[in-house]
Design an enzyme around this catalytic site. Structure first.
Site, mmCIF file in Angstrom:
data_model
loop_
_atom_site.group_PDB
_atom_site.id
_atom_site.type_symbol
_atom_site.label_atom_id
_atom_site.label_comp_id
_atom_site.label_asym_id
_atom_site.label_seq_id
_atom_site.Cartn_x
_atom_site.Cartn_y
_atom_site.Cartn_z
ATOM 1 N N CYS A 1 0.940 -1.237 0.060
ATOM 2 C CA CYS A 1 -0.139 -0.238 0.173
ATOM 3 C C CYS A 1 0.891 1.312 -0.083
ATOM 4 O O CYS A 1 1.931 1.368 0.345
ATOM 5 C CB CYS A 1 -0.826 -0.138 1.322
ATOM 6 S SG CYS A 1 -2.113 -1.122 1.037
ATOM 7 N N CYS B 1 -3.745 -0.006 -3.329
ATOM 8 C CA CYS B 1 -4.308 0.405 -1.983
ATOM 9 C C CYS B 1 -3.420 1.629 -1.327
ATOM 10 O O CYS B 1 -2.206 1.779 -1.599
ATOM 11 C CB CYS B 1 -4.127 -0.997 -1.248
ATOM 12 S SG CYS B 1 -2.526 -1.670 -0.700
#
Length: 305
Positions: A121, A202
Site C-alpha cells: 500500500c 491500495c
C-alpha cells in the site's frame, strides 16, 4: 493356337492390372506417409506479413528468463517461489503460431496468474507521458513502484513479440502497431497488466503527468485514462495524489487548474476518491534539476537552503 493366344492376352492383362494396383498402392502410401510426417506442422508461408512496428526481440526466451531470475532472485528474493520457466512458457504459448491481430485476454490469463504478486500500500505510481522521469524517480526512491517495477512489467519493458500462423511461429521481422490492429500482442498484454496493477493498488496512489504536453496532461485515450483510473478500487484506495510535472525549459501548457486536470478530478470525484494536485512536485523536480543544474528553471532548486 487360339487357346494359347487367348491365354497370353489374359496374362498380359493380369500383369497390367497388377502393375496399376501396385502403382496406386504406392501413391496412397506416399500420401499417407507425407501426411504423417507433416502432421501438426504449420505450412511454411513464403513471406510473413510485413507490419509497421519492430519485430520480436532477438533471443526473447533468454531475455525474459534472465529478467525473471534477476527479479525474483536478486531484487525481490521473497518472490523466489516464482517459476520462471513456467512464466516463459505461458508467455510463449500466448502468441506463438497465432495471428498477431487476433490475440485475446484469455491468451495472457495464465501468464498473469503466474507472475502476479502483491503491491504494498501507498507505493503505486501511475504515469502518462512521463515514462523516463517516472522511472528515474522510482530508481532513486524505492518507496514507489510503477507497473514496470513489478515482475510482469519488468520482464516485458521495451521488449517486443508477436507470432505468425506459419513456421517458425514467431515473426522476428515486424509486429503490428495498435493503429494496424488493436488486438495485437503488445496492446493486449499492457492493457491486461495495467488493469491488474490498478486493481492491486491500495492506500494513497500517485499519478505523474506531463504539464508540458500541448494536448493536455490528462488524456482519456491513454492507458491511465482509459484503463487504470477505472480499475482503482475506492474501497482500497484512500486518496489519489497528482504530480503535474513540467519539462525543464519546456512549455507550461497546463497547471493543476487546467482543463484536462479538472476533467480528471471530476472522474475521480465521481468514483469517491480524495484528490490532491501539486505543480512540479519538489522531490521529482529536484531529480530533473540534477540533469539540468544550470538551467534557469532550476535556480530555486539550487538556491534553496
Amino acid at each position: 493356337m487360339p487357346f494359347q493366344q487367348g491365354s497370353a492376352r489374359t496374362r498380359q492383362r493380369t500383369v497390367l492390372l497388377v502393375g496399376i494396383v501396385v502403382l496406386l498402392v504406392t501413391l496412397v502410401l506416399a500420401v499417407v506417409l507425407a501426411s504423417v510426417l507433416t502432421h501438426g506442422k504449420p505450412e511454411v508461408s513464403p513471406k510473413m506479413m510485413k507490419w509497421k512496428d519492430r519485430g520480436t526481440t532477438k533471443n526473447l526466451q533468454e531475455v525474459i528468463l534472465g529478467r525473471c531470475y534477476s527479479y525474483v532472485m536478486a531484487r525481490y528474493p521473497e518472490l523466489g517461489d516464482k517459476d520462471c520457466l513456467k512464466i516463459w512458457e505461458s508467455l510463449k504459448h500466448a502468441f506463438i503460431y497465432k495471428n498477431p491481430c487476433n490475440i485475446t485476454s484469455e491468451d495472457y490469463q495464465p501468464l498473469l496468474e503466474l507472475a502476479s504478486h502483491p503491491i504494498p500500500c501507498n507505493k503505486s505510481l501511475f504515469w502518462s507521458k512521463t515514462n523516463d522521469l517516472a522511472h528515474r524517480y522510482t530508481k532513486s526512491n524505492q518507496n514507489f513502484l510503477t507497473l514496470e517495477d513489478t515482475l510482469l512489467g519488468y520482464m516485458a519493458d521495451r521488449v517486443s513479440w508477436c507470432g505468425d500462423p506459419s513456421a517458425p511461429g514467431i515473426n522476428y521481422e515486424s509486429c503490428p502497431k495498435r493503429s494496424e490492429c488493436e488486438s495485437n500482442p503488445s496492446s493486449v498484454f499492457w492493457k491486461m497488466a495495467s488493469k491488474m496493477f490498478a486493481e492491486a493498488a491500495c492506500g494513497v496512489v500517485q499519478v505523474m503527468l506531463n504539464g508540458s504536453v500541448e494536448a493536455g496532461a490528462f488524456r482519456s485515450s491513454s492507458i491511465f485514462g482509459s484503463i487504470e483510473i477505472f480499475n482503482l478500487n475506492p474501497d482500497k484506495v484512500s486518496a489519489v495524489h497528482i504530480w503535474l510535472m513540467h519539462d525543464i525549459g519546456g512549455p507550461q501548457s497546463e497547471s493543476c487548474s487546467g482543463h484536462s486536470i479538472k476533467r480528471l478530478k471530476s472522474i475521480l470525484e465521481e468514483r469517491n476518491f480524495t484528490i490532491t494536485c501539486e505543480d512540479n512536485y519538489r522531490p521529482v523536480q529536484l531529480l530533473q534539476c540534477v540533469h539540468n543544474p544550470d538551467h534557469t528553471d532550476c535556480r530555486p532548486c539550487t538556491n534553496a537552503t
